[in-house]
Design an enzyme around this catalytic site. Structure first.
Site, PDB file in Angstrom:
ATOM      1  CG  ASP A   9      -6.705  -1.587  -1.996  1.00 25.85           C
ATOM      2  OD1 ASP A   9      -6.903  -2.801  -2.209  1.00 25.85           O
ATOM      3  OD2 ASP A   9      -5.828  -1.168  -1.214  1.00 25.85           O
ATOM      4  CG  ASP A  45      -1.989  -1.059   1.161  1.00 25.28           C
ATOM      5  OD1 ASP A  45      -2.499  -1.321   0.051  1.00 25.28           O
ATOM      6  OD2 ASP A  45      -2.340  -1.613   2.210  1.00 25.28           O
TER       7      ASP A  45
END
Length: 167
Positions: A142, A124
């Protein structure tokens, strides 16, 4: 008699290509983050946004991140099933918005699934925050998953109810 026309590519290939491009773009960004930033580094870019390098061994919002490692295989299995189902759905004629939703969901699943398979965790790098409160870090995969669900939901809401009279 030949007309000299270029054959039309079935629309399903556009949607599958979009999914692959989303997954590859996600992997390219994650590769750059991993190559250029040490784990845990944060670069402030705005008063509400950081670019960083973090790992998530869980699912959304770090669900099951501390489960001991078995969750990797659970999430890989779920990703495999979702990938198969979405690919099958995209190979059939669909309204555009529904196909876009499936394509974005597939691209997001591919991006994060490749991470889990190759690394054992998802990289991330996007961190939005307000004062001391940080939204859980996320990535392009995402975003694609989220937008895919929204597109699918809008497509489902726009679908007209059956004209068949109930008995």
């Amino acid at each position: 008699m030949r007309t000299g026309r270029i054959p039309i590519v079935p629309r399903r290939w556009y949607w599958l290509a979009l999914a692959v491009m989303v997954g590859l773009a996600d992997q390219a960004i994650k590769g750059l983050v991993q190559a250029l930033m040490p784990y845990g580094q944060t670069i402030p870019l705005a008063p509400f946004f950081n670019w960083g390098h973090w790992w998530n061994t869980g699912a959304a919002f770090s669900f099951l991140a501390d489960a001991g490692g078995w969750q990797r295989y659970l999430f890989l299995g779920l990703t495999g099933m979702v990938t198969i189902v979405l690919t099958i759905l995209l190979c059939r004629p669909r309204p555009r918005l529904e196909a876009l939703g499936y394509s974005l969901m597939l691209g997001g699943a591919l991006g994060n699934g490749i991470d889990r398979l190759a690394r054992g965790y998802v990289i991330d790098y996007l961190d939005f925050y307000w004062r001391e409160w940080h939204w859980p870090a996320f990535n392009l995969a995402d975003i694609a998953l989220f937008l895919g669900v929204i597109a699918f939901a809008i497509a489902a809401l726009r679908e007209r109810p059956s004209s068949r009279v109930s008995e």
